[in-house]
Scaffold this active site. Structure first.
Site, PDB file in Angstrom:
ATOM      1  N   HIS A 132      11.458  -5.008  -2.054  1.00  0.00           N
ATOM      2  CA  HIS A 132      10.103  -5.585  -2.665  1.00  0.00           C
ATOM      3  C   HIS A 132       9.187  -4.643  -2.689  1.00  0.00           C
ATOM      4  O   HIS A 132       8.873  -4.278  -3.497  1.00  0.00           O
ATOM      5  CB  HIS A 132      10.304  -7.001  -2.422  1.00  0.00           C
ATOM      6  CG  HIS A 132       9.018  -7.307  -3.345  1.00  0.00           C
ATOM      7  ND1 HIS A 132       9.180  -8.921  -3.799  1.00  0.00           N
ATOM      8  CD2 HIS A 132       7.374  -7.129  -2.898  1.00  0.00           C
ATOM      9  CE1 HIS A 132       7.948  -9.023  -4.116  1.00  0.00           C
ATOM     10  NE2 HIS A 132       6.951  -7.903  -4.278  1.00  0.00           N
ATOM     11  N   GLU A 133       8.649  -4.374  -1.821  1.00  0.00           N
ATOM     12  CA  GLU A 133       7.209  -3.515  -1.174  1.00  0.00           C
ATOM     13  C   GLU A 133       7.610  -2.260  -2.007  1.00  0.00           C
ATOM     14  O   GLU A 133       6.972  -1.322  -2.524  1.00  0.00           O
ATOM     15  CB  GLU A 133       7.159  -3.850   0.190  1.00  0.00           C
ATOM     16  CG  GLU A 133       6.868  -4.981   0.363  1.00  0.00           C
ATOM     17  CD  GLU A 133       5.953  -5.572  -0.172  1.00  0.00           C
ATOM     18  OE1 GLU A 133       4.988  -4.919  -0.552  1.00  0.00           O
ATOM     19  OE2 GLU A 133       6.111  -6.658  -0.709  1.00  0.00           O
ATOM     20  N   ASN A 147       1.147  -1.499   0.133  1.00  0.00           N
ATOM     21  CA  ASN A 147       0.049   0.080  -0.407  1.00  0.00           C
ATOM     22  C   ASN A 147       0.882   1.759   0.389  1.00  0.00           C
ATOM     23  O   ASN A 147       2.115   1.503   1.187  1.00  0.00           O
ATOM     24  CB  ASN A 147      -0.890  -0.141   1.304  1.00  0.00           C
ATOM     25  CG  ASN A 147      -1.827  -1.274   1.157  1.00  0.00           C
ATOM     26  OD1 ASN A 147      -2.478  -1.899   1.184  1.00  0.00           O
ATOM     27  ND2 ASN A 147      -1.054  -2.141   2.460  1.00  0.00           N
TER      28      ASN A 147
END
Length: 879
Positions: free
Chosen positions: A290-291, A260
């Site tokens: 990664h996020e 998010n």
């Protein structure tokens, strides 16, 4: 609810343009619902036309379109029709929404340690209508403005910066345009730590009872976060676009993490309440990177439709590993990728359910959900790594940055990216993509030695490969040369001499080539097959090869051989016994012992040979524990395997008696490699009256002290004792009273399911198949323990019940269905009769009204693995 179809999404996207969502949530209501008022402002390209809204409320109270009240009873199949739209529209929806216990929508969790309540949202991929009314598809982006009324003492997080304005009221700034599946809310009496890097406000958050864990890990988390931002800002022309950057560690998250924008959610297991291995820390760093990569690829520019899911996940997977290697202390993360990640993808790519990385023809969202797999993640990342090798870094990122600039805050598809890369590089990237991204299956790279002694690389498959070929000489094998070779699909290339060959062999080593390794450096996606001389070198000298990534590639080759029935399970276990005790890279130890225990011993060996297989692996683990210079991560990996493979209660009770303290993870800021074990007594609420003594030696002989049992390892030992019939319910109750943490509840569920008596099995079964009784996390834990014990007759009864009951679980949602169709599948019963029963079950699931693609995919994959196990057992029945 009928899944959204691609055709419906296209029609709706052509008709409307969403400008703004104004969400107002009331989290103070008693009971199982929260209030949600949504105001949506949107335009319509053809005034007078109609469309539909997505909404899954407990009670729909009011709908007003442009001042005109609509009948809430018009809601059907979670869609609300909207007719006679104006050019500019304002839509008001008031609803009571239900909290979730399945990690879908707004999940509510009560902390067993202190009774505090926490909530977090999960909107991906199609769950946003469980939180708020919306047009739920990725290509209808809009700005979000969030307001939340929360209980006193709560902190509320959202996508944008928020502030407490009094009376439990939190208000948030508008976001840039984002997709509905990326909207987020996380709230509760959070413990928070704040920092700032390069002008970006940073926050770390957890439930209050994990404050000590968060405080201990904060320095390393901020360090990895800052380093990842710095490296991504070097790679991308655009800076991070979403203001502050919060990372919240939440309980019972169905994903490892969720990207998010502005507020990433992580499974709270990443806070390491139990002592981690170095591989665990490296994996967390990869997930953080990664996020963060998603902030550009996925959030700033988002796929138009779910068949381009890989554009999100493959790109973030590739950059997660690359950024970790290039900017953090975890410089061997590609070894982690080779050992712990790629096997997931290789397995998926060899099943009948395989699909291209860039899957085409996905017409519904339910079909797309089945492709959240090792192909979209691991294979896609490996393909991108190969593309970067082929194009070169400069051309690749020139194209990527042009793509991001062209579609900033918008949507794009694969063709858009390929066009940008082709323009930047001047190469036929669409042609490359047709071979790499539009095909499925795994190629094989083989080594052959010609009569004149020359080495040839042979490619069996449909893709071109640009790979390193390593030539090793002597015993132990030493790298003498490495050359890059490009081979066409189905081609054969003679490997040339490398211009950068190192010095001649040391005195005492023969000059002959001992090992030729294709895919040296692990730069492509392919199985490796060695020539006979090279394989003999591997069986004799694998552990003596210096480079851990090379060893990882060779262990992966051995894994492929035994899965393809080209190497017997016994020979694989011999390789493990001969070479794993000398291994010092914990990700390799962890992956090899896990595969050997769960697959080779648990499925590929006949049941009467499994105790000997477990004993062999337990012996390997004890030898690793006896290594004087083993670091904490290696010893923890070994201890976990020793517990999982124990066949005698006497192996376990000494650890439980003397190693009762919960390990504190190693201090951050330096690698835990000095062999020390840092122990602390857990807080009183979690069982602080336990002794903190560390056992003097691992069972099985003298040696260095084994790590004290962390909470997770303690519960693993209890589950193993339960499977051996040496634990009672009363003892488990006492253990849980001493350690009432969330992870302990999962450990207790696993241990109770592992008890061998019929009453325990029936109790576990009711929990698994009673809708709403257990969360997905507790269902997973129960499934892990269920088949670990019990008589043959009892297992036969539950196999029959499983294959009769599981086709109907699709109605409980994909999170539950994937666990029951996957984790609970009786994979260890690898017999022809089980294959027949599983095939009939899959056929029934294909006809069941509530069977989703996710459930059918889980069952089909398990059936294929079962058939593979039966083939292996039949092939090597005489050995």
């Amino acid at each position: 609810m009928p899944p959204l179809q691609r055709t419906e999404a296209r029609v709706r996207a052509d008709l409307i343009e969403v400008h703004r969502y104004e969400l107002d949530l009331d989290l103070t209501r008693p009971g199982d619902v929260f209030g949600c008022t949504t105001v949506i402002r949107f335009g319509c390209a053809r005034p007078g036309a109609g469309t539909f809204l997505d909404l899954r409320p407990a009670t729909l109270r009011r709908v007003v379109l442009n001042g005109r009240a609509l009948d809430p009873a018009d809601l059907a199949d979670h869609r609300f029709p909207l007719a006679d739209l104006a050019a500019d529209n304002e839509l008001l929806i008031e609803a009571d929404m239900a909290y979730s216990r399945t990690g879908e929508g707004l999940h509510r969790f009560t902390d067993p340690l202190d009774g505090e309540v926490y909530v977090h949202s999960s909107c991906a991929p199609d769950l946003a209508p469980l939180l708020f009314a919306c047009f739920d598809q990725p290509d209808l982006k809009a700005s979000f403005v969030l307001g939340v009324t929360a209980p006193a003492g709560w902190t509320v997080l959202g996508n944008a910066a928020g502030e407490h304005v009094g009376g439990g009221r939190w208000e948030f700034a508008p976001t840039p345009p984002i997709s509905t599946y990326l909207a987020v809310v996380a709230a509760g009496p959070l413990h928070s730590v704040h920092a700032e890097h390069d002008g970006i406000p940073l926050g770390l958050h957890s439930r209050r009872s994990l404050a000590a864990d968060l405080d201990r890990e904060a320095d390393e988390l901020f360090e990895v976060t800052a380093a990842s931002f710095d490296r991504l800002h070097e790679l991308f022309a655009d800076r991070y676009a979403f203001g502050r950057y919060d990372q919240a560690f939440v309980p019972e998250l169905n994903w490892g993490a969720m990207e998010n924008p502005g507020c990433v959610l992580f499974a709270e297991e990443f806070l390491f309440h139990s002592a981690p291995t170095e591989a665990d820390r490296a994996n967390r760093a990869v997930v953080v990177a990664h996020e963060m990569a998603h902030m550009w690829f996925g959030d700033l520019v988002t796929m138009r439709w779910w068949d381009d899911l890989w554009l999100n996940e493959s790109f973030a997977e590739y950059l997660g590993y690359r950024v970790t290697v290039e900017s953090t202390r975890f410089t061997d993360a590609w070894t982690h990728f080779a050992t712990l990640r790629k096997g997931w993808g290789y397995d998926a790519d060899q099943r009948p359910s395989t699909h291209p990385i860039a899957a085409s023809g996905i017409e519904s969202l339910s079909e797309a959900m089945a492709n959240f797999d090792g192909i979209s993640y691991a294979k896609g990342a490996a393909a991108l790594r190969q593309l970067v090798v082929w194009l070169g870094d400069d051309a690749f990122f020139e194209g990527v940055n042009a793509h991001l600039a062209r579609h900033r805050f918008g949507n794009a598809d694969l063709a858009d990216l390929l066009d940008a890369l082709a323009t930047a590089s001047g190469r036929d990237v669409p042609g490359w993509a047709s071979l790499w991204l539009r095909t499925s299956g795994v190629d094989t790279l083989r080594v052959e030695r010609a009569a004149d002694g020359a080495v040839e690389l042979v490619a069996d498959g449909s893709r071109p490969h640009l790979v390193g070929v390593g030539v090793f000489e002597g015993r132990p094998p030493v790298l003498r040369s490495r050359v890059e070779v490009e081979v066409e699909p189905g081609g054969r290339v003679r490997v040339p001499d490398s211009p950068d060959a190192v010095d001649a062999a040391p005195v005492g080593q023969g000059p002959g080539t001992a090992l030729v390794l294709p895919n040296h450096g692990d730069l492509t996606w392919a199985k490796v097959r060695l020539d006979a001389d090279s394989w003999r070198t591997v069986t004799a000298s694998l552990s003596a090869i210096e480079d851990p990534l090379t060893r990882a590639v060779l262990w992966a080759a051995a894994r492929d051989l035994v899965r393809d029935a080209d190497l017997s399970p016994a020979a694989y276990l011999d390789l493990v016994a001969a070479h794993l005790p000398a291994e010092r890279t914990d990700s390799i130890v962890q992956s090899v012992l896990t595969f050997a225990g769960s697959k080779v011993v648990g499925s590929y060996l006949a049941p009467d040979r499994r105790p000997a297989g477990h004993a062999l692996l337990a012996g390997v683990a004890r030898r690793l524990l006896d290594v004087p210079d083993a670091d904490q991560g290696l010893r923890l990996a070994a201890l976990g395997a020793a517990i999982d493979n124990a066949t005698d209660p006497a192996e376990l009770e000494p650890w439980l008696a003397d190693g009762g303290a919960v390990d504190q993870p190693a201090p951050v800021g330096r690698p835990p490699g000095d062999g020390s074990v840092v122990a602390s007594v857990v807080p009183p609420a979690a069982g602080g009256d336990r002794p903190s003594a560390v056992p003097a030696a691992a069972p099985g002989g003298p040696g260095p002290a084994a790590p004290a049992l962390s909470s997770d390892l303690r519960w693993a030992a209890l589950a193993r004792l339960a499977a051996l019939g040496e634990v009672t319910d009363d003892r488990l109750d006492a253990e849980l009273a001493a350690d009432p943490s969330g992870s302990a509840h999962q450990g207790a569920a696993r241990a109770r399911a592992a008890l061998p008596d019929p009453a325990a099995k029936e109790r576990a079964w009711r929990g698994l198949f009673t809708d709403g009784e257990l969360s997905p996390h507790l269902i997973t834990a129960t499934a892990q323990g269920f088949w670990q014990s019990g008589s043959e007759e009892l297992h036969g009864e539950y196999q029959r019940r499983y294959f009769a009951d599981v086709p109907t679980v699709g109605a409980r949602g994909d999170a539950v269905a994937s666990v029951l169709g996957g984790r609970l599948f009786p994979a260890g019963h690898s017999t022809p009769d089980t294959v027949l029963a599983a095939g009939a079950c899959l056929a029934a699931a294909d006809k069941a009204e509530d069977a989703t693609p996710v459930l059918r995919r889980a069952l089909a994959d398990q059936l294929d693995d079962l058939r593979r196990a039966v083939r292996i057992r039949e092939r090597f029945a005489g050995e």
